[in-house]
Design a protein around this motif. Structure first.
Motif: not given
Ligand code: C2E
Ligand code: MG
Ligand code: MG
Length: 616
Positions: A424, A377, A449-451, A427-428, A431, A375, A392-393
């Protein structure tokens, strides 16, 4: 057999037959055969049923024979030898049973088989054996004034009876043969046509390419309806079926004598054109798209559907069925990926791209396990107070062979395959844990923030995922933000809104990413539970263009009126910063302030920045 056999049997006296009784004897065999086949006709029958069937069939033959004998009219009297009579009945039953049993075993065999022939021979033995044993059981005698006289001799055969029996026999054979032929034609029709639309099907396609298609100057159109599944899912399969029939009719209406349409299954159709070239085929494709997209009125619903079409040409794209179909399929796939409702003619570049996509798809499945994701940033910056306001990640995939793959390439693949959901989730987790580490180690408290992808909302696991990630990292929800796009917002609006409410209840913020590029109507923006609008970078890129300036100003004004924060994305130059500030937007993200960075680079970068602003 019985009746011909009776005619072959001659006594030296005049013999006639009572028609009524003869007909009765024939009906006995017909009824008995019917019952026997009815009993044993199922694919699953046990021996008991075959036994009962054999009993009926045998009884039918016996009844037919002895009733037939009773139809004989002559001056002779006859009687039966009881033992032989019994023997004839046993033969009929046993051989009928054997024939039915064998038939039961061999019926699955295709077409003619020697084993089936064996069945019929056994059945013939049942009838002949019974007949001749029965005849030998019969004792004919004329009891007259000259005493009892045994008859064994023959006389002239009765020509008209012989003719009648022969004609009926051949008639029966003829009818059976015709019925079989008709059955076969029906089966063939069923095997080669699609039951729903009546069009030819996939099997027929094979034949067509083998026997009719003109390789060297023929073309193939591969047609796939866009979003047909949604109609099927929301309105039910019955409406879906009716729509498919109507589409099939419309496709046919666009074709000429040299074009044949097939339904390949689902919402896929294929048209093959003889003696055709690119120009004509493109014209057909264009008219088909135009016709298909006209509204449909089906059972009170007004429906709209579009088609994506791929075209391949012979000989350019192949000289056999497989390569032409594959090329047309690939071109169709491109038409779909390029916004649907269009047609594309195959070219070799498509193949290369498809190969790469397939390779990436295969490797993507292993990427999580092999820990190939990282990831980065990217800071979000308050351009007035000159402070970082968040990050934003952004996901990165370090492919072992192909190097870094852009998310623009692999995110769509992961969405197609559903892999975006576990990605995802990872990712969460990643992050939140990274953010918590910054908080603990560096007292750096920033919202990251994560998309989000529409597939994640669809999976109905997002709320759980977010809760799990926050718990695992033991992080306050204030420091997590989710970026959604307009397409998510409109996908299934009610459901999305309810999930967003749940997420905000947990305490995370939601921003609307790439704002201005989607299709959401401004009218319903206020219904979306979001906190932040991110203006898409394409507007910023062209922010020296007055009309784009007008759009940016409007977006900022709307955001302010709805009490939303605005962040401008992709800010790269001083002019852009100045323009955005002049319109009241102070939060920015872009290369001007900071590029996406590895997590370990963030703190040093931030320290150098702070030092820079402190000194200036
Ligand atoms: P996005 O969410 O709009 O992310 C912003 C993209 O703009 C990022 O591209 C970022 O590197 C790039 N960018 C930032 N500042 C500038 C600039 O000043 N100039 C230019 N030209 N570009 C800038 P990136 O990292 O390639 O990501 C592309 C898209 O991939 C993202 O667009 C986002 O939609 C998606 N994406 C990235 N990570 C994830 C993820 O974890 N999940 C999901 N669902 N999508 C992701
Ligand atoms: Mg984003
Ligand atoms: Mg964006």
């Amino acid at each position: 057999m019985h009746f011909v056999g009776m005619l072959a049997f001659h006594l030296d006296i005049l013999v006639t037959y009572d028609i009524g009784i003869t007909v009765l004897s024939a009906s006995a065999s017909i009824i008995a055969s019917f019952i026997a086949f009815k009993l044993t006709g199922d694919t699953q029958v046990n021996k008991v049923r075959i036994g009962i069937g054999g009993f009926f069939m045998g009884s039918g033959i016996v009844t037919m024979h002895y009733t037939g004998m009773a139809a004989m009219r002559s001056e002779a009297a006859y009687s039966y030898d009881p033992l032989r009579w019994l023997l004839s009945a046993v033969i009929a039953m046993a051989a009928s049973y054997a024939a039915l049993y064998l038939f039961r075993i061999f019926r699955q065999e295709p077409k003619f088989s020697k084993r089936k022939l064996l069945c019929s021979i056994v059945m013939a033995l049942a009838i002949c054996g019974m007949h001749y044993t029965g005849m030998s059981a019969t004792l004919f005698q004329i009891v007259g004034s000259r005493g009892t006289h045994h008859l064994v001799h023959d006389s002239e055969p009765q020509l008209f009876l012989l003719l009648g029996v022969s004609i009926s026999t051949f008639l029966i054979l003829g009818i059976s043969w015709a019925a079989m032929l008709f059955d076969r034609m029906l089966l063939e029709k069923m095997a080669f046509s699609d039951p729903l639309t009546g069009l030819q099907n996939r099997h027929s396609l094979m034949n067509y390419f083998e026997n009719q298609f003109t390789f060297g100057n023929g073309t193939v159109l591969f047609i796939d309806l866009d979003r047909f599944k949604t109609i099927n899912d929301t309105l039910g399969h019955d409406i879906g079926d009716l729509l498919l029939c109507e589409v099939a009719n419309r496709i046919q209406s666009c074709l000429g004598d040299n074009d044949t349409v097939f339904r390949l299954g689902g919402d896929e159709f294929l048209v093959a054109s003889l003696h055709s070239g690119e120009e004509r085929t493109s014209a057909i494709a264009a008219s088909m798209m135009q016709t298909v997209k006209q509204p449909y009125f089906i059972e009170g619903n007004e429906l709209y559907v579009t088609a994506s079409i791929g075209i391949s040409l012979s000989p350019q794209h192949g000289n056999d069925r497989a390569s032409l179909l594959k090329a047309a399929d690939t071109a169709m796939y491109y038409a779909k990926n390029n916004g649907k409702n269009r047609f594309r003619v195959f070219d070799n570049e498509m193949d290369r791209q498809l190969m790469r996509k397939m390779e990436l798809e295969k490797d993507l499945r292993k990427a999580l396990v092999h820990e190939e994701f990282k990831v980065e940033y990217q800071p979000k910056w308050d351009s007035v107070s000159n402070q970082m306001v968040g990050m934003e990640a952004l996901l990165r995939w370090q492919h072992p062979v192909l190097g870094v793959i852009s998310p623009g390439e692999f995110i769509p693949i992961s969405e197609d395959t559903g892999l975006i959901v576990p990605i995802t989730r990872w990712m969460l987790m990643e992050v939140c844990s990274q953010n918590k580490q910054w908080q603990v180690d560096h007292k750096l408290f920033q919202r990251v923030s994560v998309n989000m992808s529409v597939r994640v909302f669809e999976s109905q696991t997002l709320v759980q995922m977010v809760g799990d990630a926050l718990n695992a990292a033991d992080m306050h929800p204030d420091y997590l933000e989710l970026e959604i796009t307009e397409s998510i917002a409109i996908y299934d609006k009610e459901d999305t809104i309810s999930q967003l409410h749940e997420l905000r209840q947990i305490g995370v913020l939601v921003s609307l990413d790439d704002f201005g590029t989607g299709y959401s109507s401004l009218g319903s923006l206020d219904e979306l539970p979001v906190d932040i609008l991110k203006i898409d970078q394409i507007f910023i890129r062209k922010s020296n263009n007055p009309s784009k300036q007008a759009i940016i100003s409007t977006i900022i004004a709307i955001a302010q009126n709805l009490n939303l924060q605005v962040v401008a994305e992709g800010v790269e130059t001083t002019e852009e910063v100045a323009f955005l500030q002049s319109r009241g937007c102070r939060l920015m993200q872009g290369y001007y302030y900071g590029v996406p960075m590895k997590p370990e680079e963030i703190v040093p970068w931030l320290n150098s920045r702070t030092a820079k602003y402190a000194s200036s």
